[in-house]
Design a protein around this motif. Structure first.
Motif, PDB file in Angstrom:
ATOM      1  N   HIS A 149       0.837  -1.195   0.000  1.00  0.00           N
ATOM      2  CA  HIS A 149       0.000   0.000   0.000  1.00  0.00           C
ATOM      3  C   HIS A 149       0.873   1.246   0.000  1.00  0.00           C
ATOM      4  O   HIS A 149       2.068   1.171   0.271  1.00  0.00           O
ATOM      5  N   LEU A 150       0.262   2.373  -0.263  1.00  0.00           N
ATOM      6  CA  LEU A 150       0.869   3.676  -0.064  1.00  0.00           C
ATOM      7  C   LEU A 150       0.203   4.276   1.159  1.00  0.00           C
ATOM      8  O   LEU A 150      -0.975   4.026   1.402  1.00  0.00           O
ATOM      9  N   ALA A 151       0.934   5.082   1.908  1.00  0.00           N
ATOM     10  CA  ALA A 151       0.364   5.709   3.099  1.00  0.00           C
ATOM     11  C   ALA A 151       0.315   7.229   2.912  1.00  0.00           C
ATOM     12  O   ALA A 151       1.226   7.818   2.338  1.00  0.00           O
ATOM     13  N   PHE A 152      -0.754   7.818   3.414  1.00  0.00           N
ATOM     14  CA  PHE A 152      -0.956   9.260   3.367  1.00  0.00           C
ATOM     15  C   PHE A 152      -1.268   9.763   4.773  1.00  0.00           C
ATOM     16  O   PHE A 152      -2.084   9.168   5.481  1.00  0.00           O
ATOM     17  N   GLU A 153      -0.647  10.856   5.146  1.00  0.00           N
ATOM     18  CA  GLU A 153      -0.925  11.493   6.426  1.00  0.00           C
ATOM     19  C   GLU A 153      -2.031  12.522   6.220  1.00  0.00           C
ATOM     20  O   GLU A 153      -1.940  13.362   5.320  1.00  0.00           O
ATOM     21  N   ALA A 154      -3.075  12.442   7.037  1.00  0.00           N
ATOM     22  CA  ALA A 154      -4.205  13.372   6.939  1.00  0.00           C
ATOM     23  C   ALA A 154      -4.050  14.484   7.962  1.00  0.00           C
ATOM     24  O   ALA A 154      -3.910  14.218   9.152  1.00  0.00           O
ATOM     25  N   GLU A 155      -4.063  15.708   7.489  1.00  0.00           N
ATOM     26  CA  GLU A 155      -3.974  16.870   8.381  1.00  0.00           C
ATOM     27  C   GLU A 155      -5.146  16.858   9.366  1.00  0.00           C
ATOM     28  O   GLU A 155      -4.989  17.092  10.541  1.00  0.00           O
ATOM     29  N   ASP A 156      -6.365  16.593   8.842  1.00  0.00           N
ATOM     30  CA  ASP A 156      -7.568  16.503   9.666  1.00  0.00           C
ATOM     31  C   ASP A 156      -8.138  15.093   9.478  1.00  0.00           C
ATOM     32  O   ASP A 156      -8.929  14.840   8.571  1.00  0.00           O
ATOM     33  N   TYR A 157      -7.718  14.183  10.331  1.00  0.00           N
ATOM     34  CA  TYR A 157      -8.057  12.765  10.212  1.00  0.00           C
ATOM     35  C   TYR A 157      -9.566  12.535  10.254  1.00  0.00           C
ATOM     36  O   TYR A 157     -10.103  11.779   9.450  1.00  0.00           O
ATOM     37  N   SER A 158     -10.267  13.205  11.148  1.00  0.00           N
ATOM     38  CA  SER A 158     -11.724  13.032  11.268  1.00  0.00           C
ATOM     39  C   SER A 158     -12.445  13.470  10.003  1.00  0.00           C
ATOM     40  O   SER A 158     -13.355  12.784   9.526  1.00  0.00           O
ATOM     41  N   ALA A 159     -12.038  14.612   9.455  1.00  0.00           N
ATOM     42  CA  ALA A 159     -12.661  15.102   8.220  1.00  0.00           C
ATOM     43  C   ALA A 159     -12.346  14.175   7.051  1.00  0.00           C
ATOM     44  O   ALA A 159     -13.211  13.908   6.212  1.00  0.00           O
ATOM     45  N   ALA A 160     -11.119  13.660   7.010  1.00  0.00           N
ATOM     46  CA  ALA A 160     -10.736  12.728   5.947  1.00  0.00           C
ATOM     47  C   ALA A 160     -11.575  11.458   6.042  1.00  0.00           C
ATOM     48  O   ALA A 160     -12.098  10.965   5.032  1.00  0.00           O
ATOM     49  N   HIS A 161     -11.727  10.933   7.257  1.00  0.00           N
ATOM     50  CA  HIS A 161     -12.504   9.712   7.456  1.00  0.00           C
ATOM     51  C   HIS A 161     -13.951   9.922   7.009  1.00  0.00           C
ATOM     52  O   HIS A 161     -14.530   9.085   6.318  1.00  0.00           O
ATOM     53  N   LYS A 162     -14.520  11.050   7.387  1.00  0.00           N
ATOM     54  CA  LYS A 162     -15.907  11.367   7.000  1.00  0.00           C
ATOM     55  C   LYS A 162     -16.035  11.432   5.479  1.00  0.00           C
ATOM     56  O   LYS A 162     -16.957  10.861   4.894  1.00  0.00           O
ATOM     57  N   LYS A 163     -15.100  12.119   4.823  1.00  0.00           N
ATOM     58  CA  LYS A 163     -15.122  12.248   3.363  1.00  0.00           C
ATOM     59  C   LYS A 163     -15.033  10.879   2.701  1.00  0.00           C
ATOM     60  O   LYS A 163     -15.793  10.564   1.793  1.00  0.00           O
ATOM     61  N   HIS A 164     -14.100  10.042   3.162  1.00  0.00           N
ATOM     62  CA  HIS A 164     -13.912   8.727   2.560  1.00  0.00           C
ATOM     63  C   HIS A 164     -15.094   7.799   2.849  1.00  0.00           C
ATOM     64  O   HIS A 164     -15.453   6.964   2.019  1.00  0.00           O
ATOM     65  N   GLN A 165     -15.697   7.982   4.009  1.00  0.00           N
ATOM     66  CA  GLN A 165     -16.904   7.212   4.332  1.00  0.00           C
ATOM     67  C   GLN A 165     -18.022   7.586   3.359  1.00  0.00           C
ATOM     68  O   GLN A 165     -18.715   6.713   2.828  1.00  0.00           O
ATOM     69  N   GLU A 166     -18.181   8.876   3.108  1.00  0.00           N
ATOM     70  CA  GLU A 166     -19.201   9.352   2.178  1.00  0.00           C
ATOM     71  C   GLU A 166     -18.918   8.862   0.753  1.00  0.00           C
ATOM     72  O   GLU A 166     -19.840   8.597  -0.011  1.00  0.00           O
ATOM     73  N   MET A 167     -17.640   8.748   0.386  1.00  0.00           N
ATOM     74  CA  MET A 167     -17.255   8.254  -0.942  1.00  0.00           C
ATOM     75  C   MET A 167     -17.443   6.740  -1.059  1.00  0.00           C
ATOM     76  O   MET A 167     -17.442   6.197  -2.162  1.00  0.00           O
ATOM     77  N   GLY A 168     -17.571   6.056   0.091  1.00  0.00           N
ATOM     78  CA  GLY A 168     -17.741   4.607   0.090  1.00  0.00           C
ATOM     79  C   GLY A 168     -16.489   3.844  -0.274  1.00  0.00           C
ATOM     80  O   GLY A 168     -16.572   2.719  -0.773  1.00  0.00           O
ATOM     81  N   CYS A 169     -15.321   4.428  -0.005  1.00  0.00           N
ATOM     82  CA  CYS A 169     -14.078   3.776  -0.422  1.00  0.00           C
ATOM     83  C   CYS A 169     -13.271   3.191   0.738  1.00  0.00           C
ATOM     84  O   CYS A 169     -12.191   2.642   0.518  1.00  0.00           O
ATOM     85  N   ILE A 170     -13.769   3.268   1.969  1.00  0.00           N
ATOM     86  CA  ILE A 170     -13.058   2.665   3.102  1.00  0.00           C
ATOM     87  C   ILE A 170     -13.227   1.151   3.031  1.00  0.00           C
ATOM     88  O   ILE A 170     -14.336   0.644   2.943  1.00  0.00           O
ATOM     89  N   VAL A 171     -12.093   0.437   3.064  1.00  0.00           N
ATOM     90  CA  VAL A 171     -12.145  -1.027   2.959  1.00  0.00           C
ATOM     91  C   VAL A 171     -11.675  -1.733   4.229  1.00  0.00           C
ATOM     92  O   VAL A 171     -11.935  -2.928   4.402  1.00  0.00           O
TER      93      VAL A 171
END
Length: 122
Positions: free
Chosen positions: A75-97
């Motif tokens: 995998h590649l890793a990315f650091e999220a400045e705002d982890y909660s906002a990133a998680h919410k966005k990715h949850q809305e995109m349906g791409c969290i696996v």
């Protein structure tokens, strides 16, 4: 003799879909592009605008079947400045696996099922 990281490569089936995903999910933008003279391949390099490291997306004109990613143990890793906002966005995109709350990380998958780790800023 010295070496430095330049880029990682992912081969993709639908270049436009992948470009949209990487921009929407991670804010990566096209830095440069190389198109084969005969149209047989396109290489697109994406950057985050902060680091020199790039992600090279390779599209092959004649490839029609999905890539075999084996057990997908990379995998590649990315650091999220705002982890909660990133998680919410990715949850809305349906791409969290995959999520590992104990470690404070989660993974998203791109359109070709490459996994991308999201970690909070340290």
């Amino acid at each position: 003799m010295a070496f430095k990281f330049l880029h990682n490569n992912f081969n993709v089936l639908d270049l436009e879909k992948s470009l949209k995903f990487y921009e929407d999910a991670l804010g990566l933008k096209e830095v440069r592009r190389k198109v084969a003279g005969d149209g047989s391949f396109i290489l697109v390099y994406l950057g985050d605008g902060q680091t020199p490291h790039q992600l090279e997306l390779t599209w092959l004109r004649d490839r029609k079947e999905p890539y075999n990613l084996g057990e997908n143990e990379f995998h590649l890793a990315f650091e999220a400045e705002d982890y909660s906002a990133a998680h919410k966005k990715h949850q809305e995109m349906g791409c969290i696996v995959y999520e590992n709350p104990a470690m404070g990380i989660y993974f998203i998958a791109d359109p070709d099922n490459y996994w991308l780790e999201i970690i909070p800023k340290h």
